[in-house]
Design a protein around this motif. Structure first.
Motif, PDB file in Angstrom:
ATOM      1  N   THR A 214       0.690  -1.210   0.040  1.00 25.38           N
ATOM      2  CA  THR A 214       0.137   0.055   0.027  1.00 25.38           C
ATOM      3  C   THR A 214       0.910   1.203  -0.089  1.00 25.38           C
ATOM      4  N   GLN A 215       0.179   2.399  -0.184  1.00 28.01           N
ATOM      5  CA  GLN A 215       1.131   3.538  -0.330  1.00 28.01           C
ATOM      6  C   GLN A 215       0.096   4.626   0.309  1.00 28.01           C
ATOM      7  N   THR A 216       0.769   5.748   0.802  1.00 30.68           N
ATOM      8  CA  THR A 216      -0.027   6.817   1.360  1.00 30.68           C
ATOM      9  C   THR A 216      -0.579   7.563   0.559  1.00 30.68           C
ATOM     10  N   THR A 217      -1.847   8.110   0.626  1.00 33.53           N
ATOM     11  CA  THR A 217      -2.743   8.778  -0.381  1.00 33.53           C
ATOM     12  C   THR A 217      -1.979  10.156  -0.281  1.00 33.53           C
ATOM     13  N   SER A 218      -2.080  11.122  -1.402  1.00 33.54           N
ATOM     14  CA  SER A 218      -1.588  12.303  -1.527  1.00 33.54           C
ATOM     15  C   SER A 218      -2.146  13.270  -0.455  1.00 33.54           C
ATOM     16  N   ALA A 219      -3.436  13.154  -0.112  1.00 30.60           N
ATOM     17  CA  ALA A 219      -3.881  13.899   1.150  1.00 30.60           C
ATOM     18  C   ALA A 219      -3.288  13.601   2.203  1.00 30.60           C
ATOM     19  N   ALA A 220      -2.596  12.533   2.506  1.00 30.44           N
ATOM     20  CA  ALA A 220      -2.348  12.211   3.873  1.00 30.44           C
ATOM     21  C   ALA A 220      -0.856  12.858   4.024  1.00 30.44           C
TER      22      ALA A 220
END
Length: 222
Positions: A214-220
């Motif tokens: 998984t990867q971090t969403t841009s918003a996070a």
């Protein structure tokens, strides 16, 4: 999402993994041949949909895509003997080669991988590693996992990996759940993940499992 064009595949190995994949692909309309070291015995035991069950050498020569579902610790010697039959074919290697004792599991080819060893002895075959980081039921039903699983791919030939991606598509893997790690040396990483299995079983029991990236969403990020 499943592929529209029917595939022609040979599956080498009639254990749980090979039999399961062969049965599911056949049920979904693809042409499958099973290869066994003892085809007469395998025919008697077979309870799935009607498929030809031939010797390993005969089965390897019937399809452009061959799936290695043999025991990982035996695959190299067995497939080396099929060098001529496997020439010019894509070999999807989903086995994990380990040595086991009551208390531990170790990689059979430390500093390398089964996929690399196969590519070395089968220079006229395009080896692609995939589907080796999950239980066999997840291979054909990734949608059944709580979180989207990841199917890693490693291989030297881009067209061979594209052929394997079509097979993954037929097994229910969306493109965004498939992750190309690069050339065949990347199989060292995915094969090493198999060392987690005894600890996962100890912690969770014999439940279907898979690995997810998984990867971090841009918003996070803000």
């Amino acid at each position: 999402m499943t592929t529209n064009a029917p595939l022609t595949v040979s599956v080498l190995g009639t254990g749980r993994v090979g039999s399961h994949i062969a049965a599911v692909l056949t049920q979904r309309g693809h042409t499958v041949t099973l290869g066994s070291r003892s085809p007469e015995q395998a025919i008697v035991r077979w309870t799935g949909p009607a498929v030809p069950i031939l010797s390993l050498e005969e089965a390897a020569g019937t399809a452009p895509m061959v799936v290695n579902a043999l025991p990982g610790d035996q695959a190299l010697s067995v497939l080396t003997s099929l060098k001529a039959a496997l020439s010019g074919r894509v070999l999807l290697d989903l086995a994990n080669a380990t040595t086991r004792t009551e208390s531990s599991m170790e990689l059979l080819y430390p500093g390398s991988s089964l996929a690399e060893q196969l590519q070395k002895v089968l220079p006229e075959t395009w080896v692609v590693k995939s589907l080796n980081t999950m239980t066999y039921t997840v291979m054909t039903n990734p949608q059944g996992q709580v979180a989207p699983p990841t199917a890693f791919l490693a291989g030297n030939d881009s067209e061979a990996k594209q052929a394997v991606q079509k097979l993954l598509d037929a097994l229910g893997w969306p493109p965004e759940w498939q992750l190309d790690l690069g050339d065949v040396t990347a199989a060292r990483g995915s094969e090493a993940l198999f060392l987690l299995v005894p600890f996962l079983v100890r912690a969770r029991g014999f439940e279907p499992f898979s690995i997810s990236v998984t990867q971090t969403t841009s918003a996070a990020l803000y």
